[in-house]
Design a protein around this motif. Structure first.
Motif, PDB file in Angstrom:
ATOM      1  N   VAL A  51      -8.579  10.081  -1.378  1.00  0.00           N
ATOM      2  CA  VAL A  51      -9.121   8.800  -0.909  1.00  0.00           C
ATOM      3  C   VAL A  51      -8.512   8.420   0.434  1.00  0.00           C
ATOM      4  N   GLY A  52      -7.210   8.630   0.604  1.00  0.00           N
ATOM      5  CA  GLY A  52      -6.568   8.316   1.879  1.00  0.00           C
ATOM      6  C   GLY A  52      -7.149   9.113   3.029  1.00  0.00           C
ATOM      7  N   GLU A  53      -7.371  10.385   2.792  1.00  0.00           N
ATOM      8  CA  GLU A  53      -7.942  11.238   3.841  1.00  0.00           C
ATOM      9  C   GLU A  53      -9.385  10.837   4.141  1.00  0.00           C
ATOM     10  N   ASP A  54     -10.152  10.563   3.098  1.00  0.00           N
ATOM     11  CA  ASP A  54     -11.571  10.243   3.297  1.00  0.00           C
ATOM     12  C   ASP A  54     -11.768   8.907   3.999  1.00  0.00           C
ATOM     13  N   VAL A  55     -11.021   7.884   3.589  1.00  0.00           N
ATOM     14  CA  VAL A  55     -11.184   6.570   4.220  1.00  0.00           C
ATOM     15  C   VAL A  55     -10.797   6.645   5.693  1.00  0.00           C
ATOM     16  N   SER A  56      -9.751   7.413   6.010  1.00  0.00           N
ATOM     17  CA  SER A  56      -9.339   7.522   7.414  1.00  0.00           C
ATOM     18  C   SER A  56     -10.411   8.168   8.266  1.00  0.00           C
ATOM     19  N   LYS A  57     -11.323   8.937   7.629  1.00  0.00           N
ATOM     20  CA  LYS A  57     -12.421   9.600   8.355  1.00  0.00           C
ATOM     21  C   LYS A  57     -13.752   8.870   8.177  1.00  0.00           C
ATOM     22  N   LEU A  58     -13.739   7.700   7.566  1.00  0.00           N
ATOM     23  CA  LEU A  58     -14.939   6.919   7.260  1.00  0.00           C
ATOM     24  C   LEU A  58     -15.842   7.640   6.263  1.00  0.00           C
ATOM     25  N   SER A  59     -15.265   8.564   5.505  1.00  0.00           N
ATOM     26  CA  SER A  59     -16.049   9.272   4.473  1.00  0.00           C
ATOM     27  C   SER A  59     -15.983   8.473   3.180  1.00  0.00           C
ATOM     28  N   TYR A  60     -16.586   7.300   3.224  1.00  0.00           N
ATOM     29  CA  TYR A  60     -16.438   6.354   2.122  1.00  0.00           C
ATOM     30  C   TYR A  60     -17.125   6.835   0.842  1.00  0.00           C
ATOM     31  N   ASN A  61     -18.252   7.488   0.995  1.00  0.00           N
ATOM     32  CA  ASN A  61     -18.995   7.912  -0.206  1.00  0.00           C
ATOM     33  C   ASN A  61     -18.192   8.887  -1.051  1.00  0.00           C
ATOM     34  N   VAL A 120      -0.747  17.571   6.830  1.00  0.00           N
ATOM     35  CA  VAL A 120       0.587  17.069   7.175  1.00  0.00           C
ATOM     36  C   VAL A 120       0.478  15.716   7.877  1.00  0.00           C
ATOM     37  N   TYR A 121      -0.505  15.599   8.786  1.00  0.00           N
ATOM     38  CA  TYR A 121      -0.690  14.322   9.484  1.00  0.00           C
ATOM     39  C   TYR A 121      -1.053  13.220   8.497  1.00  0.00           C
ATOM     40  N   ALA A 122      -1.950  13.522   7.558  1.00  0.00           N
ATOM     41  CA  ALA A 122      -2.342  12.525   6.564  1.00  0.00           C
ATOM     42  C   ALA A 122      -1.146  12.104   5.721  1.00  0.00           C
ATOM     43  N   ALA A 123      -0.308  13.070   5.335  1.00  0.00           N
ATOM     44  CA  ALA A 123       0.879  12.739   4.553  1.00  0.00           C
ATOM     45  C   ALA A 123       1.834  11.863   5.350  1.00  0.00           C
ATOM     46  N   ALA A 124       1.981  12.154   6.642  1.00  0.00           N
ATOM     47  CA  ALA A 124       2.860  11.349   7.492  1.00  0.00           C
ATOM     48  C   ALA A 124       2.349   9.927   7.623  1.00  0.00           C
ATOM     49  N   MET A 125       1.033   9.779   7.739  1.00  0.00           N
ATOM     50  CA  MET A 125       0.461   8.441   7.923  1.00  0.00           C
ATOM     51  C   MET A 125       0.494   7.611   6.636  1.00  0.00           C
ATOM     52  N   THR A 126       0.694   8.243   5.502  1.00  0.00           N
ATOM     53  CA  THR A 126       0.827   7.464   4.262  1.00  0.00           C
ATOM     54  C   THR A 126       2.275   7.074   3.991  1.00  0.00           C
ATOM     55  N   ASP A 127       3.193   7.555   4.824  1.00  0.00           N
ATOM     56  CA  ASP A 127       4.600   7.169   4.722  1.00  0.00           C
ATOM     57  C   ASP A 127       4.849   6.047   5.714  1.00  0.00           C
ATOM     58  N   ALA A 128       5.038   4.828   5.216  1.00  0.00           N
ATOM     59  CA  ALA A 128       5.151   3.653   6.086  1.00  0.00           C
ATOM     60  C   ALA A 128       6.304   3.773   7.065  1.00  0.00           C
ATOM     61  N   SER A 129       7.401   4.431   6.657  1.00  0.00           N
ATOM     62  CA  SER A 129       8.568   4.545   7.535  1.00  0.00           C
ATOM     63  C   SER A 129       8.285   5.431   8.741  1.00  0.00           C
ATOM     64  N   ILE A 130       7.280   6.300   8.615  1.00  0.00           N
ATOM     65  CA  ILE A 130       6.871   7.148   9.747  1.00  0.00           C
ATOM     66  C   ILE A 130       5.687   6.527  10.483  1.00  0.00           C
ATOM     67  N   ALA A 131       4.706   6.071   9.718  1.00  0.00           N
ATOM     68  CA  ALA A 131       3.460   5.565  10.309  1.00  0.00           C
ATOM     69  C   ALA A 131       3.688   4.382  11.233  1.00  0.00           C
ATOM     70  N   PHE A 176      -3.251  -6.598  -0.371  1.00  0.00           N
ATOM     71  CA  PHE A 176      -3.371  -6.031   0.970  1.00  0.00           C
ATOM     72  C   PHE A 176      -2.050  -6.047   1.728  1.00  0.00           C
ATOM     73  N   ASP A 177      -1.047  -6.654   1.135  1.00  0.00           N
ATOM     74  CA  ASP A 177       0.300  -6.617   1.700  1.00  0.00           C
ATOM     75  C   ASP A 177       1.215  -5.718   0.874  1.00  0.00           C
ATOM     76  N   SER A 178       0.627  -4.954  -0.043  1.00  0.00           N
ATOM     77  CA  SER A 178       1.429  -4.138  -0.953  1.00  0.00           C
ATOM     78  C   SER A 178       1.688  -2.734  -0.430  1.00  0.00           C
ATOM     79  N   GLY A 179       0.944  -2.308   0.581  1.00  0.00           N
ATOM     80  CA  GLY A 179       1.089  -0.954   1.090  1.00  0.00           C
ATOM     81  C   GLY A 179       0.138   0.008   0.407  1.00  0.00           C
ATOM     82  N   TRP A 180      -0.145   1.093   1.095  1.00  0.00           N
ATOM     83  CA  TRP A 180      -1.024   2.131   0.552  1.00  0.00           C
ATOM     84  C   TRP A 180      -0.209   3.051  -0.343  1.00  0.00           C
ATOM     85  N   PRO A 181      -0.717   3.420  -1.492  1.00  0.00           N
ATOM     86  CA  PRO A 181       0.068   4.286  -2.389  1.00  0.00           C
ATOM     87  C   PRO A 181       0.292   5.666  -1.770  1.00  0.00           C
ATOM     88  N   THR A 182       1.436   6.245  -2.072  1.00  0.00           N
ATOM     89  CA  THR A 182       1.747   7.583  -1.578  1.00  0.00           C
ATOM     90  C   THR A 182       1.584   8.602  -2.702  1.00  0.00           C
TER      91      THR A 182
END
Length: 871
Positions: free
Chosen positions: A732-742, A838-849, A796-802
């Motif tokens: 879901v994280g990868e798809d939403v970042s690419k607008l692949s909502y379906n 790897v990029y997607a994993a990095a962007m889901t880590d708030a301390s890196i993103a 929406f202030d809880s963060g994205w799950p990793t």
């Protein structure tokens, strides 16, 4: 023990208060979800259905709309943002019919991306506004007999209600309305900045004129010679118009495209519209072939003609030896001068005929017409005299308004030459051809072609010959290399009422005088007789009390400009205003603008992929050059959404297949409707709306509702379910970042099947992250369930799950992540992980993103070792 509490009793009801559109369901739906009466098509919104076991969307959504308002949940931290993210949606025209499903499809897609960025830890700003000036509003007001000043506020109020109901994360403290004087004051200011820089000017020009709408039309508003709005036959007129000199920025606009994070189709559309052509300007000397033979009576203007040059633009200077005639546009300024006495009547009649055609028809018509002027010109390459014609297939707006006709190698010239029996000469030959090979049609294949019948340039390859022939003609003072553009200066004048008055005053003594900035806005007066007439003059000119005004320079009586400006000017800078709404002293605050712009992501319709984006880019460049901005490209990232059809057909009133969002939100709730729209198909392509599909989405949300309320705290989560959960989080994280909502929605639905297989009771850890995943799609129910799970803050202030890569299967490795040359952390990924993984994993880590503050310029990936992000 199960999780419970904090649930409004009505919200835990089984669909109480819902009503249905009588929507069609598939036969496989459980009985609890089936309508009482099965139908193929919606009957009325009041048809009742059996109430599903689940939640009451009306109560939940109303509750959370109120809480968001009370808590200021959607209010952007304009001044205090530490990690600003500007998620812009294309503001709509507020029609009297209200929000249509295409609007909501676009808004929802943008909202999901904005909410996703907020869950990534960004301070997101998602503003909303109304593009409310223009001919659409004015024509509808005339049709229904209501003044636009009364109609537009009602339309805006209705749109606001609908957008709020849809759960869009809008900061309603920072809206814009282009018809509000506090906004168009600054639209007029933008005009004055261009005027100061010599980029705004007035000239007489050929325009498309709709005799029904009584206004100028852009070329894009003409379809098959008819007005796209009303279907009237379009005419050509010559009117004094205000223009912006966008052609001065053509090369810059073109060169910047490559660096934009836009879809390839949009970038290609921009390049095509700008239309760079490298070629040459060539001079043909007009001569009188009868001069010296006592022929003054035959050609009255021989003395004038002997010193006239006609300049043509061509991308094919190499074919000049095959130029057998010239053609001038009927609007060419030299046409009257060079026409012979015996051809004047014929040329005048033809010019009159051409003036009744719109520019698009002239570009596309297959029938070739024209008139000989009686004049001749010398071909600078051969010295031969060639006739000069006028024809409507040559447009004044492109090049110089004159062409050298090479019928042997241009299809239009070939057709014209055949109609009027003009010479056709081959000067380019391909493999197995020579200068004597007959021409049954224009030969346009230049691959491996060479020149023939071209004197000293015979046998040269075409590309080489272009350069050499141009240089040879330049040495003879008969030509020079030039770059031309398809792009024309932007006509901003409209002879209508409903628009911002152009801030110019005309004084008999002082000439053209800009309205002083201290006197802005030039208010649009509330006049009852705003219907345009056929004069080509704005209705504002009929009101002397507004029209006459003291000259700002000398104080004598002067006259206001009565044209209003194009709505593309209103929308060309609105994104600059949003963060500074409330500031009356400046259009946009310098520091605020520096913090929030350029826009991080922009989502809009393909129909605006050319002009709106081009004009916005142009105005931003102008503002930068004037010292008002620190950047010249307004939109870092742009994606165009697709189009929604219904049951395989385009929606239209005549077909009776319009989807009215209010009806479906009444029946199913906003969260279900939003999620279903995103489930229809790829967001950038669109989808086919079918009533039967929406029940499946509601059932998914019902199951999520029940899962949260039934979730156990005791014991440990199931290992198999947790592996499926972490795979879903990754997907879901990868798809939403690419607008692949379906596909993101499909992944969540698949996980729900795993979670509730055999109607097992889920563990809290198995369901909690799903609430965060679903939140961008279904924000109301996500907020409610997050509260049920014991949280006081917004989801929406809880963060994205990793996700835990070790649960995805396969051996994992640790990759170092560098940002700007500094190591900011590490991520654990599967050994086979790609750069995108790897990029997607990095962007889901708030301390890196948090260190990634914009779109990366470059990413370097060393498999198994390092990911380096260059900003």
């Amino acid at each position: 023990m199960v999780v419970g509490g904090n649930v409004p009793s009505a919200a835990w009801a089984t669909g109480a208060g819902e009503r249905s559109n009588g929507l069609d369901f598939s036969s496989g739906i459980p009985a609890a979800h089936r309508p009482t009466t099965m139908t193929d098509h919606p009957a009325t919104p009041d048809v009742q259905r059996d109430e599903p076991v689940g939640y009451d969307p009306a109560v939940v959504e109303r509750t959370w709309r109120d809480r968001w308002q009370q808590r200021g949940t959607n209010r952007a931290k304009i001044a205090d943002a530490t990690k600003p993210y500007y998620a812009l949606l294309m503001f709509p025209y507020p029609s009297a019919e209200g929000l249509h499903v295409g609007n909501l499809f676009a808004f929802t897609g943008n909202d999901i991306y904005a909410r996703f960025q907020r869950l990534q830890g960004f301070d997101v700003f998602e503003p909303f506004g109304f593009d409310a000036f223009g001919i659409h509003s004015e024509n509808y007001a005339l049709k229904v007999g209501v003044h636009p000043t009364e109609m537009i506020p009602r339309n805006v109020a209705n749109f606001t209600r609908q957008v709020q109901r849809a759960g869009i994360m809008v900061d309603w403290d920072r809206t814009v309305d282009t018809t509000d004087p506090s906004y168009y004051k600054w639209t007029q200011w933008v005009f004055l900045q261009l005027y100061k820089q010599g980029l705004a000017f007035k000239k007489k020009a050929a325009v498309n004129w709709c005799p029904n709408d009584k206004t100028v039309l852009a070329n894009e508003q003409v379809e098959g010679g008819k007005c796209e709005r009303c279907g009237a036959e379009v005419e050509q007129r010559f009117l004094e118009q205000w223009f912006f000199r966008i052609t001065d920025y053509a090369e810059r606009l073109l060169n910047n495209i490559e660096g934009l994070d836009w879809s390839n189709t949009t970038r290609t559309a921009q390049r095509t519209w700008i239309g760079k052509s490298e070629g040459a300007e060539l001079k043909f000397r007009v001569v009188n072939p009868f001069e010296g033979a006592g022929s003054a009576a035959v050609h009255e203007t021989s003395e004038t003609m002997a010193v006239q040059d006609i300049t043509v633009f061509t991308t094919r200077a190499d074919t000049i030896f095959g130029a057998t005639y010239l053609v001038l546009s009927p609007e060419h300024p030299l046409l009257e001068d060079i026409t012979s006495g015996d051809q004047r009547d014929a040329v005048a009649a033809y010019r009159q005929q051409a003036s009744k055609q719109d520019l698009i028809t002239r570009k596309t018509t297959k029938t070739k017409t024209g008139v000989f002027t009686g004049a001749y010109a010398a071909n600078p390459a051969t010295g031969a005299l060639i006739p000069i014609w006028t024809a409507d297939y040559v447009l004044m707006e492109y090049g110089t308004g004159a062409i050298m006709a090479v019928p042997g190698h241009d299809e239009r010239d070939f057709e014209f030459a055949q109609v009027f029996d003009l010479p056709i000469v081959r000067v380019v030959a391909g493999t197995g051809q020579d200068g004597r090979t007959p021409l049954a049609e224009a030969y346009t294949d230049d691959a491996d072609a060479r020149l023939v019948n071209s004197q000293q340039f015979n046998d040269r390859p075409v590309d080489e010959a272009k350069r050499h022939v141009t240089a040879w003609l330049e040495s003879k003072f008969a030509g020079k290399p030039v770059v031309n553009y398809r792009l024309h200066d932007w006509c901003i004048s409209r002879q209508r009422y409903w628009g911002p008055p152009i801030p110019i005053i005309y004084c008999d003594d002082c000439g053209t005088v800009p309205v002083p900035e201290s006197q802005l806005p030039v208010l649009l007066p509330n006049i009852p007789d705003f219907k345009p007439d056929d004069s080509g003059i704005s209705p504002l000119a009929r009101h002397a009390e507004w029209f006459h005004v003291p000259c700002p320079t000398c104080g004598k009586q002067a006259r206001r400009e009565t044209d209003v400006s194009d709505t593309f000017l209103d929308s060309g800078w609105y994104f600059l205003r949003y963060p500074s709404v409330g500031r009356d002293d400046v259009p946009f605050d310098r520091e605020t603008t520096k913090k929030w712009l350029p826009v991080n992501s922009y989502i809009g319709g393909n129909e605006h992929a050319v002009l709106h984006l081009l004009y916005s880019r142009f105005l931003t460049m102008v503002m930068k050059d004037a010292g008002h901005l620190d950047f010249e490209e307004p939109f870092t990232k742009f994606r165009a959404h697709g189009m929604i059809i219904r049951d395989g057909a385009k929606m239209s009133k005549s077909k009776g297949n319009i989807v009215h969002p209010d009806d479906y939100i009444d029946a199913w709730g906003a969260d279900t409707f939003r999620t279903y729209l995103m489930f229809l198909g790829p967001f950038e392509e669109g989808g086919d709306f079918r009533d039967a599909g929406i029940s499946g989405v509601k059932r998914f949300l019902d199951r999520l509702w029940k899962s949260v309320h039934a979730a156990a705290i005791e014991g440990a989560p199931d290992a198999v379910v947790m592996r499926a959960l972490h795979a879903t989080i990754k997907k879901v994280g990868e798809d939403v970042s690419k607008l692949s909502y379906n596909t993101a929605v499909a992944a969540m639905m698949e996980y729900m099947n795993v979670l509730r297989r055999g109607e097992r009771h889920p563990h809290r850890d198995e369901v909690l992250p799903v609430v965060q995943l679903v939140a961008p799609f279904a924000p109301h129910i996500a907020e409610e369930l997050w509260s049920v799970l014991g949280h006081e803050q917004s989801v929406f202030d809880s963060g994205w799950p990793t996700f835990d890569p070790s649960l995805l299967g396969g051996e994992t490795i640790t990759i170092a992540v560098q940002i700007g040359g500094k190591t900011r952390g590490t991520v654990a990924v599967a050994k086979s992980a790609t750069q995108d993984d790897v990029y997607a994993a990095a962007m889901t880590d708030a301390s890196i993103a948090k260190f990634v503050t914009g779109t990366p310029k470059k990413i370097v990936f060393v498999p198994g070792r390092l990911l380096s992000i260059v900003l």
